[in-house]
Design a protein around this motif. Structure first.
Motif, short mmCIF file in Angstrom:
data_model
loop_
_atom_site.label_atom_id
_atom_site.label_comp_id
_atom_site.label_asym_id
_atom_site.label_seq_id
_atom_site.Cartn_x
_atom_site.Cartn_y
_atom_site.Cartn_z
N VAL A 40 0.81 -1.20 0.00
CA VAL A 40 0.00 0.00 0.00
C VAL A 40 0.85 1.26 0.00
CG1 VAL A 40 -1.94 -1.13 1.11
CG2 VAL A 40 -0.23 0.00 2.51
N LEU A 41 2.16 1.13 0.07
CA LEU A 41 3.04 2.30 0.07
C LEU A 41 3.24 2.82 -1.34
CD1 LEU A 41 5.79 1.05 2.54
CD2 LEU A 41 3.90 2.58 3.03
N SER A 42 3.41 4.12 -1.45
CA SER A 42 3.71 4.69 -2.75
C SER A 42 5.14 4.34 -3.13
CB SER A 42 3.51 6.21 -2.72
OG SER A 42 4.44 6.79 -1.83
N ASP A 43 5.45 4.50 -4.41
CA ASP A 43 6.78 4.12 -4.89
C ASP A 43 7.90 4.91 -4.22
OD1 ASP A 43 5.97 2.09 -6.52
OD2 ASP A 43 5.87 3.33 -8.33
N HIS A 44 7.68 6.21 -3.97
CA HIS A 44 8.77 6.98 -3.36
C HIS A 44 9.02 6.54 -1.92
CE1 HIS A 44 5.45 9.52 -1.88
NE2 HIS A 44 6.29 9.92 -0.94
N LEU A 45 7.96 6.12 -1.19
CA LEU A 45 8.17 5.61 0.16
C LEU A 45 8.84 4.25 0.13
CD1 LEU A 45 4.85 6.61 1.95
CD2 LEU A 45 7.12 7.57 2.30
N ARG A 46 8.45 3.41 -0.83
CA ARG A 46 9.09 2.11 -0.98
C ARG A 46 10.57 2.28 -1.28
NH1 ARG A 46 5.99 -2.28 -1.60
NH2 ARG A 46 7.52 -3.28 -2.92
N ASP A 101 12.45 4.82 -0.44
CA ASP A 101 13.12 5.36 0.74
C ASP A 101 13.50 4.28 1.75
OD1 ASP A 101 12.95 7.89 -0.25
OD2 ASP A 101 11.28 8.52 1.02
N ILE A 102 12.70 3.23 1.86
CA ILE A 102 13.00 2.20 2.85
C ILE A 102 13.67 0.98 2.21
CG2 ILE A 102 11.20 2.92 4.43
CD1 ILE A 102 9.48 0.63 3.48
N GLY A 103 14.05 1.10 0.95
CA GLY A 103 14.83 0.05 0.30
C GLY A 103 14.04 -1.06 -0.35
N LEU A 104 12.76 -0.85 -0.60
CA LEU A 104 11.94 -1.86 -1.27
C LEU A 104 11.88 -1.56 -2.77
CD1 LEU A 104 8.96 -2.10 1.23
CD2 LEU A 104 10.81 -3.73 0.94
N PRO A 105 11.66 -2.57 -3.60
CA PRO A 105 11.53 -2.31 -5.03
C PRO A 105 10.24 -1.55 -5.34
CG PRO A 105 11.07 -4.61 -4.55
CD PRO A 105 11.56 -4.00 -3.28
N GLU A 106 10.28 -0.76 -6.39
CA GLU A 106 9.10 0.02 -6.79
C GLU A 106 8.16 -0.85 -7.60
OE1 GLU A 106 10.39 3.51 -8.84
OE2 GLU A 106 11.90 3.95 -7.34
N HIS A 107 6.88 -0.53 -7.56
CA HIS A 107 5.89 -1.27 -8.33
C HIS A 107 5.67 -0.66 -9.71
CE1 HIS A 107 4.38 -4.28 -5.56
NE2 HIS A 107 4.53 -3.40 -4.60
N GLY A 108 5.55 0.64 -9.76
CA GLY A 108 5.22 1.31 -11.00
C GLY A 108 6.44 1.62 -11.83
N PRO A 109 6.22 2.13 -13.06
CA PRO A 109 7.36 2.49 -13.90
C PRO A 109 8.08 3.71 -13.32
CG PRO A 109 5.31 3.19 -14.91
CD PRO A 109 4.95 2.38 -13.69
N VAL A 110 9.36 3.76 -13.54
CA VAL A 110 10.17 4.87 -13.07
C VAL A 110 9.92 6.06 -13.98
CG1 VAL A 110 12.52 5.65 -12.61
CG2 VAL A 110 11.87 3.29 -12.16
N ALA A 111 9.75 7.22 -13.39
CA ALA A 111 9.52 8.44 -14.18
C ALA A 111 10.75 8.73 -15.05
CB ALA A 111 9.22 9.61 -13.26
N PRO A 112 10.53 9.23 -16.26
CA PRO A 112 11.68 9.52 -17.13
C PRO A 112 12.52 10.66 -16.53
CG PRO A 112 9.65 10.35 -18.09
CD PRO A 112 9.27 9.56 -16.89
#
Length: 74
Positions: free
Chosen positions: A48-54, A56-67
């Motif tokens: 449930v965390l947003s990508d930027h919070l994920r 920050d705590i060292g988890l992989p992001e779910h969504g595509p990385v912004a260009p």
């Protein structure tokens, strides 16, 4: 609602816990608290965390990385 199976000491049943609360705080306070308690939605964990919070705590992001916009900076 709170999961009492993880917060009660070993061997203490729900009935005994409620009776102990009534003995300590009184019947009407316990009843009022039970009636006006609002159940809160449980967090489902890191999903449930947003990508930027994920990030920050060292988890992989779910969504595509912004260009990157570095090419626009002189």
């Amino acid at each position: 609602m709170t999961d009492l199976t993880t917060t009660l000491p070993a061997g203490l049943q729900l009935r005994e816990a409620i009776l102990a609360l009534i003995q300590r705080h009184g019947r009407w306070r316990v009843m009022r608290s039970a009636l006006f308690a609002r159940p809160r939605p449980r967090a489902d964990g890191p999903g449930v965390l947003s990508d930027h919070l994920r990030r920050d705590i060292g988890l992989p992001e779910h969504g595509p990385v912004a260009p990157s916009l570095r090419h626009l900076v002189p």
